[in-house]
Design a protein around this motif. Structure first.
Motif, short mmCIF file in Angstrom:
data_model
loop_
_atom_site.label_atom_id
_atom_site.label_comp_id
_atom_site.label_asym_id
_atom_site.label_seq_id
_atom_site.Cartn_x
_atom_site.Cartn_y
_atom_site.Cartn_z
N THR A 134 -59.33 -9.27 71.02
CA THR A 134 -60.47 -10.36 70.94
C THR A 134 -60.17 -11.46 69.78
O THR A 134 -59.14 -11.20 68.79
CB THR A 134 -61.71 -9.93 70.63
OG1 THR A 134 -61.38 -9.03 69.33
CG2 THR A 134 -62.31 -8.94 71.58
N GLN A 135 -60.56 -12.76 70.05
CA GLN A 135 -60.31 -13.82 69.10
C GLN A 135 -61.68 -13.70 68.26
O GLN A 135 -62.61 -13.72 68.85
CB GLN A 135 -59.99 -15.17 69.86
CG GLN A 135 -60.98 -15.64 70.72
CD GLN A 135 -60.38 -16.75 71.45
OE1 GLN A 135 -59.42 -16.86 72.10
NE2 GLN A 135 -61.09 -17.94 71.42
N VAL A 136 -61.63 -14.48 67.29
CA VAL A 136 -62.72 -15.01 66.40
C VAL A 136 -62.82 -16.45 66.00
O VAL A 136 -63.75 -16.94 65.97
CB VAL A 136 -62.61 -14.07 65.08
CG1 VAL A 136 -63.93 -14.45 64.26
CG2 VAL A 136 -62.49 -12.50 65.39
N GLU A 137 -61.55 -16.77 65.78
CA GLU A 137 -61.58 -18.48 65.31
C GLU A 137 -60.80 -19.34 66.16
O GLU A 137 -60.28 -20.28 65.52
CB GLU A 137 -60.73 -18.35 63.76
CG GLU A 137 -61.60 -17.54 62.80
CD GLU A 137 -62.95 -18.08 62.37
OE1 GLU A 137 -63.31 -19.32 62.75
OE2 GLU A 137 -63.64 -17.19 62.24
N GLY A 138 -60.53 -19.07 67.54
CA GLY A 138 -59.87 -19.74 68.37
C GLY A 138 -58.62 -19.24 68.64
O GLY A 138 -58.02 -18.72 67.79
N GLY A 139 -58.22 -19.41 69.95
CA GLY A 139 -57.13 -18.83 70.48
C GLY A 139 -55.76 -19.56 69.99
O GLY A 139 -54.54 -18.95 70.06
N ALA A 140 -55.74 -20.76 69.43
CA ALA A 140 -54.82 -21.48 68.90
C ALA A 140 -53.78 -20.80 67.92
O ALA A 140 -52.63 -21.27 67.84
CB ALA A 140 -54.97 -23.03 68.88
N THR A 141 -54.72 -20.13 66.88
CA THR A 141 -54.09 -19.54 66.00
C THR A 141 -54.01 -18.20 65.99
O THR A 141 -53.82 -17.52 64.94
CB THR A 141 -54.87 -20.13 64.61
OG1 THR A 141 -56.27 -19.52 64.79
CG2 THR A 141 -54.99 -21.54 64.38
N LEU A 142 -53.65 -17.46 67.23
CA LEU A 142 -53.62 -16.15 67.25
C LEU A 142 -52.16 -15.90 67.11
O LEU A 142 -51.29 -16.47 68.00
CB LEU A 142 -54.20 -15.61 68.81
CG LEU A 142 -55.62 -15.43 68.53
CD1 LEU A 142 -55.94 -15.37 70.22
CD2 LEU A 142 -56.22 -14.33 67.78
N PHE A 143 -51.54 -14.70 66.88
CA PHE A 143 -50.16 -14.28 66.65
C PHE A 143 -50.35 -13.23 67.91
O PHE A 143 -51.02 -12.15 67.71
CB PHE A 143 -50.00 -13.33 65.70
CG PHE A 143 -49.41 -14.17 64.52
CD1 PHE A 143 -48.07 -15.02 64.32
CD2 PHE A 143 -50.02 -14.61 63.29
CE1 PHE A 143 -47.60 -15.75 63.49
CE2 PHE A 143 -49.47 -15.47 62.14
CZ PHE A 143 -48.39 -15.89 62.33
N LYS A 144 -49.66 -13.47 69.14
CA LYS A 144 -49.75 -12.82 70.27
C LYS A 144 -48.29 -11.66 70.42
O LYS A 144 -47.40 -12.11 69.81
CB LYS A 144 -50.07 -13.43 71.61
CG LYS A 144 -50.89 -14.48 71.52
CD LYS A 144 -51.00 -15.30 72.54
CE LYS A 144 -52.15 -16.46 72.66
NZ LYS A 144 -52.08 -17.33 73.82
N PHE A 145 -48.69 -10.66 70.91
CA PHE A 145 -47.79 -9.67 70.96
C PHE A 145 -48.01 -8.54 72.37
O PHE A 145 -49.15 -8.65 72.57
CB PHE A 145 -47.45 -8.85 69.85
CG PHE A 145 -48.39 -7.89 69.50
CD1 PHE A 145 -48.24 -6.42 69.69
CD2 PHE A 145 -49.58 -8.51 68.54
CE1 PHE A 145 -49.55 -5.82 69.33
CE2 PHE A 145 -50.40 -7.45 68.34
CZ PHE A 145 -50.42 -6.21 68.43
N ASP A 146 -46.96 -8.01 72.80
CA ASP A 146 -46.98 -6.98 73.84
C ASP A 146 -47.64 -5.61 73.27
O ASP A 146 -46.69 -5.17 72.31
CB ASP A 146 -45.83 -6.85 74.76
CG ASP A 146 -46.16 -5.95 75.81
OD1 ASP A 146 -45.62 -4.61 75.66
OD2 ASP A 146 -46.52 -6.30 77.06
N TYR A 147 -48.69 -5.07 73.60
CA TYR A 147 -48.98 -3.97 73.29
C TYR A 147 -49.36 -2.86 74.39
O TYR A 147 -50.06 -2.52 75.02
CB TYR A 147 -50.58 -4.00 72.61
CG TYR A 147 -51.11 -2.77 71.93
CD1 TYR A 147 -50.49 -2.34 70.55
CD2 TYR A 147 -52.25 -1.91 72.40
CE1 TYR A 147 -50.86 -1.09 69.95
CE2 TYR A 147 -52.69 -0.80 71.75
CZ TYR A 147 -51.96 -0.61 70.56
OH TYR A 147 -52.46 0.64 69.94
N TYR A 148 -48.14 -1.99 74.39
CA TYR A 148 -47.81 -1.07 75.50
C TYR A 148 -48.06 -1.77 77.03
O TYR A 148 -48.85 -1.04 77.76
CB TYR A 148 -48.60 0.10 75.36
CG TYR A 148 -48.30 0.68 73.98
CD1 TYR A 148 -46.95 1.49 73.79
CD2 TYR A 148 -49.25 0.57 72.89
CE1 TYR A 148 -46.91 1.89 72.45
CE2 TYR A 148 -48.75 1.04 71.64
CZ TYR A 148 -47.70 1.99 71.33
OH TYR A 148 -47.63 2.52 70.29
N GLY A 149 -47.64 -2.96 77.22
CA GLY A 149 -48.00 -3.58 78.39
C GLY A 149 -49.09 -4.42 78.43
O GLY A 149 -49.56 -5.19 79.67
#
Length: 428
Positions: A134-149
């Motif tokens: 989930t995001q808290v402060e907006g999607g633009a500043t999220l570090f995204k990664f693959d978590y077991y697919g």
């Protein structure tokens, strides 16, 4: 020969005389070598100085871990004239310096003081996860990664998880790392920082700001009451004085007026958020208006003029996160919808705390998801908090590196982290 020893507990001067300094090890000894010494501890003779007023008169010593000389000598790799990029690359060696180590000692003392203060106010420490969906402060500043697919993120804030604790644990707080994928190189931004957050149940917006002020002031008082930490603060920030209470409070609308009355402008932007420049390529500066997001530069100018901590509160909903409680509108009132939100600004640093009351009504929260374009499915557990026994509650997040920069009078928050991370820097 004089040797100044450092072992993590303090400094001690050792004196080598006679045969003890006529050895090969004595001739080749280099800065930052590890040594073992045996001797007699004596008071320094009158008229002479040494750390702590004592010195060790050495009878026997040996080198445990040699340090290189010549080109690899410590002072050839690192000195006061070193470029900032070199200092960053050699952060593991910078930490051996007195200033850098004192900052970290003060950081440890500050965290201990905060924890002690929370304990006196019956706030329980919990440990939320750093891997989230989930995001808290907006999607633009999220570090995204693959978590077991599955898509997942490094947390921006532990706020949502702290809220889940209120019905069973009461008021809670955490000291946790947060991550922001924000390509910002200002002196107050880090990609990874220590985030002290708290959530409080059955409070009002005024209670929230009073609580923030209390936690900070009581923690600072604890530091100043301890001779060791008071000495650390004095060495790093000789002119520091505890902030007076109560802190100044200024509404967002009044802040806009204050900035314009003091001639503080901001860069004009087009509809896409790009800075508008004049014929010479310089940014076009314009007065502030209701609806503007107050930039870091304006905040810093403001706090430099005021010179004391100040709460800015009541920001427009369009500038704040989806979960923030809206202020009730008066009959016939038009214009922006404001939120029960606040930022605490400190002189020389700017914002160190951001907080708000949270939306307590489930239907209002569902509407907030829709307005923000957020899929409510991953937030089912957060929505349930409004479904099963909701209450008025609020919380905040405080950046440890930022308050430490204020306390220790550091130019940048990068000096206030063990191994700071910012865009382009993930080593050592």
């Amino acid at each position: 020969m004089f040797i100044v020893l450092r072992d993590g507990t303090g400094y001690l001067q050792a004196v080598l005389t006679g045969q003890t300094n006529k050895t090969y090890d004595a001739v080749t000894l280099q800065l930052e070598a590890s040594v073992e010494l045996t001797g007699s501890l004596k008071v320094v003779p009158e008229g002479q100085k040494a750390p702590g007023g004592h010195e060790l008169v050495v009878d026997y010593w040996r080198v445990l871990g040699a340090a290189p000389g010549a080109e690899e000598a410590f002072t050839n790799r690192l000195n006061e004239q070193s470029d900032p990029s070199i200092l960053a690359d050699l952060r593991h060696l910078v930490l051996r310096g007195e200033t850098a180590s004192n900052v970290l000692r003060l950081r440890a003392a500050l965290l201990s003081a905060f924890r002690a203060t929370y304990a006196t106010h019956h706030c329980l420490e919990v440990t939320p996860p750093c891997l989230v969906q989930t995001q808290v402060e907006g999607g633009a500043t999220l570090f995204k990664f693959d978590y077991y697919g599955q898509p997942a993120f490094l947390t921006q804030s532990s706020q949502l998880y702290l809220e889940t604790c209120l019905p069973s644990l009461g008021d809670v707080f955490c000291v946790q790392e947060s991550f922001r994928a924000e390509n910002s190189h200002t002196r107050r931004h880090l990609s990874e920082y220590t985030h002290m957050e708290a959530e409080l149940a059955f409070i009002t917006f005024d209670d929230l700001m009073t609580h923030i002020e209390t936690i900070i002031c009581e923690s600072i008082d604890k530091l100043l009451a301890d001779p060791a930490t008071a000495a650390l603060i004095k060495s790093l920030n000789p002119n520091f004085t505890a902030p007076a209470r109560p802190f100044l409070r200024m509404s967002y609308a009044d802040t806009i007026k204050w900035l314009n009355n003091h001639g503080i402008q901001h860069e004009a932007e087009d509809a896409d958020g790009n800075v508008i420049k004049d014929a010479d390529g310089k940014p076009v500066m314009v007065p502030h208006a209701i609806g503007d997001d107050i930039a870091e530069a304006a905040e810093r100018q403001m706090t430099d003029i005021i010179g004391t901590p100040v709460f800015l509160y009541g920001f427009p909903a369009e500038l704040k996160a989806f979960y923030m409680q809206r202020m009730p509108r008066k009959e016939g009132e038009t214009g922006p919808v404001y939120t029960e939100s606040c930022d605490l600004l400190m002189p020389g640093v700017g914002e160190i705390v951001g907080g708000s009351m949270r939306i307590a009504d489930m239907q209002e929260m569902l509407a907030a998801y829709v307005k923000e374009g957020i899929d409510p499915s991953p937030y089912y557990w957060y929505t349930d908090l409004r479904k099963y026994g909701t209450c008025q509650h609020g919380g905040y997040g405080l950046g440890i590196e930022r308050i430490l920069a204020w306390l220790a009078n550091r130019y940048t928050v990068r000096e206030c982290s063990l191994f700071p991370r910012w865009p382009g820097r993930a080593t050592p």
